[in-house]
Design an enzyme around this catalytic site. Structure first.
Site, PDB file in Angstrom:
ATOM      1  CG  HIS A 274      16.668  44.774  64.949  1.00  0.00           C
ATOM      2  ND1 HIS A 274      15.375  44.812  65.405  1.00  0.00           N
ATOM      3  CD2 HIS A 274      16.596  44.620  63.605  1.00  0.00           C
ATOM      4  CE1 HIS A 274      14.557  44.679  64.365  1.00  0.00           C
ATOM      5  NE2 HIS A 274      15.264  44.563  63.263  1.00  0.00           N
ATOM      6  CD  GLU A 332      19.552  45.653  56.551  1.00  0.00           C
ATOM      7  OE1 GLU A 332      19.775  45.012  55.519  1.00  0.00           O
ATOM      8  OE2 GLU A 332      18.628  46.466  56.685  1.00  0.00           O
TER       9      GLU A 332
END
Ligand code: COA
Length: 395
Positions: A274, A332
């Site tokens: 991320h 996700e």
């Protein structure tokens, strides 16, 4: 002009002195630039902490209904029973789509446009009259699930399903998609997801919405702009590919060779890493717990177990492959698992994200309206200064 070496490769940061102004920072992606103060959410990438309107995400997401989260974002307090039922009624009364939206969706289905494009097109029809900001926000939040579900059915050649005012916001979305009333576990799982993604600091779509409303334009315009920003692959994310890898692996023993092969070929493992979180994304745990509860009752537990194995192996191999980078699971990975368990097709993952995030977008619009300050950054001119006009016949 002084150039500061970027903390990350590819990021150009410069400070330059302008004659009559204080030192100005140039950051091409606005990294490190604070553009506003907000009470809506705080993202701490180093600590792996997300706070939504005062609640750590893990405290709020699995408990609140989406309507409660929306009330909290809009009013900075949890609703009492009366306030909650008034909000539920207000939203339920706005679920039916206007004729113009249905016409746009039918045209979009005939052209087979992607669902995010259809959402952007239909959302624009919700602001044909200049409405009050609160009224517009209610209409947007209420109508998003109807738009996404109706478009899905139209693009599959099915009749649309009328909204059911007795169902909660989340349950009604699933109902309008499938025509069947979802179980309590399915509704809970979706509410947890919508709450988890309802707001996330100054992300690109939220910023876009705030820029638009800062010109004193209307909330429908701001949200249409935000949908446009979310639609881009760098923002709306790609939970679909994360799930594809789990399917490609198929059985636990294949996790290591398949993932190792991908890393050796220089591929990225989808659902890991991320830009902001340098530790595990706190949303991953919230969604993992929600997915586990739902898979235990309403979906294929084998797939859930396989995903856990894939996750464990991926984290181990990423630590081996990129030592010291702390590459961990992001939102996700479990989004994909959870939405798949709810029988949502991959192409509805990003539009469903928008159904949750429109809560945050509208709340940011209210904040920006209260601030009433035009957002107007500067640019540094890097073009020529010395051109002379050449008549057309001489060029
Ligand atoms: N798989 C393999 N390697 C990865 C990786 C992943 N998922 N995420 C980061 N890396 C590697 C990069 O290749 C890079 O290596 P290099 O320095 O040798 O080139 C290094 O780790 C840089 O990491 P970092 O600076 O933390 O990543 P970033 O900020 O540039 O990228 C993402 C962040 C999200 C774009 C990136 O982690 C990624 O592509 N993840 C997969 C896609 C995904 O899940 N997206 C959804 C995000 S919510």
């Amino acid at each position: 002009m002084l150039t500061i070496p970027g903390k990350k490769r590819g990021i150009k940061e410069e400070i330059f002195e302008m004659s009559d102004e204080p030192t100005v920072v140039y950051a091409s992606g606005l990294e490190g630039v604070v553009v506003t103060r907000t009470r809506l959410s705080s993202v701490d990438g180093e600590a792996g902490r997300l706070v939504i309107a005062g609640f750590p995400v893990e405290e709020l997401a699995g408990r609140a209904s989406f309507e409660e989260t929306l009330y909290l974002l809009w009013n900075d307090a949890l609703p009492d029973g009366e306030q909650l039922s008034a909000l539920r009624k207000d939203l339920a009364a706005r679920r039916a789509l206007p004729r113009s939206a249905v016409g746009v969706l039918e045209a979009a289905a005939a052209e087979r446009v992607p669902p995010m494009t259809a959402l952007r097109m239909a959302a624009g029809t919700l602001g044909l009259k200049d409405g009050d900001a609160r009224d517009d926000a209610l209409t947007l939040v209420a109508a998003f699930p109807s738009i996404v579900a109706s478009y899905r059915r139209l693009s599959q050649g099915q009749e649309t399903v009328e909204p059911d005012p007795e169902l909660s916001h989340a349950a009604n979305y699933l109902y309008m998609l499938s025509g069947e009333v979802p179980s309590a576990e399915q509704t809970r799982a979706l509410e947890t997801y919508l709450n988890t993604v309802s707001d996330h600091g100054m992300n690109a779509s939220t910023f876009a919405a705030r820029v638009i409303v800062s010109t004193r334009s209307d909330i429908v315009s701001a949200v249409v702009g935000a949908v446009g920003a979310l639609k881009g692959p760098l923002h709306g994310g790609a939970p679909g590919p994360a799930l594809d890898v789990v399917f490609e692996i198929g059985e636990a023993e294949r996790a290591e060779p398949v993932l190792r092969g991908k890393l050796e070929r220089g591929e990225r493992l989808m659902g890991f890493g991320h830009r902001v979180y340098k530790v595990r994304d706190p949303r991953a745990d919230v969604l993992a717990a929600a997915a586990e509860r739902m898979y235990a009752t309403d979906a294929d537990m084998e797939l859930y177990r396989l995903a856990l194995e894939v996750e464990k192996t991926a984290i181990r191999l990423l630590a081996e492959h990129k030592p010291g980078r702390n590459l961990d699971t992001n939102v996700e990975f479990y989004t994909a698992l959870l939405l798949h368990g709810l029988e949502l097709p991959t192409e509805l993952f990003t539009p469903t994200f928008a159904i949750g995030r429109v809560g945050g977008w509208t709340a940011h619009c209210f904040e920006q309206q209260a601030l009433d300050r035009l957002i107007r950054p500067q640019s540094e001119y890097a073009g020529r200064e010395d051109r002379s006009w050449v008549p057309l016949e001489e060029r």
